[in-house]
Motif scaffolding. Structure first.
Motif, short mmCIF file in Angstrom:
data_model
loop_
_atom_site.label_atom_id
_atom_site.label_comp_id
_atom_site.label_asym_id
_atom_site.label_seq_id
_atom_site.Cartn_x
_atom_site.Cartn_y
_atom_site.Cartn_z
N LYS A 169 0.72 -1.57 0.01
CA LYS A 169 -0.40 0.04 -0.24
C LYS A 169 0.58 1.17 0.28
O LYS A 169 0.76 2.07 -0.59
N SER A 231 -13.01 -1.38 -0.48
CA SER A 231 -12.13 0.05 0.00
C SER A 231 -10.99 1.00 -0.30
O SER A 231 -10.69 1.63 -0.42
N GLU A 233 -8.50 0.66 -1.78
CA GLU A 233 -6.98 0.90 -2.38
C GLU A 233 -6.78 0.49 -3.29
O GLU A 233 -7.15 -0.29 -4.34
#
Length: 330
Positions: A169, A231, A233
């Motif tokens: 990430k 999410s 991401e």
């Protein structure tokens, strides 16, 4: 179920397996091989390749090095991996940097040590290739109590991805997401998840165990992609069938072991097998996740991959087996 049922089930597995294998060998023999495309120089970017000391993994490493990447290889025998890397560097073309770390996917403790060793390097992580695998091995139970195909091909990689998720990430940017590539297989088409007996202790069959582990990799890919998109991401995760490739995985396949010339004639080379891996890992044309690739092309996976309840059930079981809470949260 009685012995006769188990015998018939085993025979049916062999029929399906060899029919599938014959179909894919003929398909690949008469199809044009597609090479990676849409790849820029990768200077400054970092990849991890599990099982990168031989076969498809080593060829993937060489292609990454040729693109000037830093590659961290996880393998069970670090001196042998380093020797293999030295040999591929002999042509003088591979410019990237290699770091070899110990990784034994039959041990979840080893997976955790590898993740910590990588984090200690303080490197970013742009590509994670979950490549290491075994095929058609006799029954072996790991130190954690799992059947070896399940641990090496699937569960160890599930845990590794979880442990490295924060680094992935942090290494992603809006224009260049980090990529996770899971090595699956066309054999997943004949696989099923034995939720009541993951280790197949009631009646072990190496071919079914292998198919189960490769199906699990695909189901993990699909479920993780769903969670990523929910999410927001910026990471892509895809699965790859590299082709029917002549590697050491075929040591437990009698015809390939006894007639190597036949294997060379009909099977892809490890270099060809690595091409789809490299394409999915690095191509700017791969913009979305949750897909299954063959020959650098998105292909429809088995129907088992499209059952949300089973995907969720496998995810929960995997978290329990790895003794983790929320995925990616450490």
């Amino acid at each position: 179920m009685g012995p006769l049922y188990n015998l018939l089930k085993t025979l049916w597995t062999y029929i399906l397996l060899y029919a599938l294998g014959a179909w894919y060998m003929l398909k690949e023999l008469f199809s044009s091989h597609i090479k990676p495309s849409g790849i820029l120089n990768q200077n400054g970017r970092v990849a991890i390749v599990t099982g990168g000391g031989r076969g498809i993994g080593l060829e993937t490493v060489q292609q990454f090095l040729d693109l000037d990447m830093t590659v961290v290889i996880g393998g069970r025998n670090v001196p042998e991996v380093e020797k293999a890397v030295t040999q591929i560097r002999g042509d003088g073309k591979a410019e990237g940097k290699v770091i070899c770390l110990d990784l034994d996917l039959t041990s979840l403790a080893s997976v955790r040590r590898f993740a910590e060793a990588f984090k200690a390097l303080r490197l970013p992580l742009h590509v994670l290739v979950n490549n290491a695998g075994i095929m058609f091995w006799p029954l072996e139970i790991t130190e954690d109590g799992f059947e070896s195909h399940w641990s090496v091909n699937y569960l160890g990689h599930f845990l590794l991805t979880h442990l490295l998720w924060p680094v992935l990430k942090a290494s992603s940017t809006p224009d260049r997401p980090a990529h996770v590539v899971n090595l699956s297989s066309s054999v997943h088409y004949i696989g099923s998840i034995n939720f009541d007996d993951i280790n197949s202790t009631a009646h072990y069959n190496a071919e079914r165990a292998y198919a189960q582990s490769k199906l699990a990799q695909l189901m993990f890919t699909k479920e993780l992609d769903k969670r990523i998109k929910a999410s927001g991401e910026n990471i892509t995760v895809n699965a790859v069938h590299p082709g029917v490739v002549a590697t050491e995985l075929f040591q437990h396949v009698a015809w390939a072991r006894n007639f190597p010339w036949l294997a060379r004639a009909f099977l892809k080379t490890p270099r060809q097998g690595s091409d789809t891996v490299v394409h999915v890992a690095l191509s700017q044309r791969v913009l979305d996740g949750g897909h299954y690739y063959e020959n650098c092309t998105i292909t429809r996976p088995a129907s088992a991959v499209r059952k949300p309840n089973d995907l969720h059930r496998l995810w929960e079981i995997s978290c329990q087996q790895c003794k983790i809470g929320e995925f990616g949260s450490l």
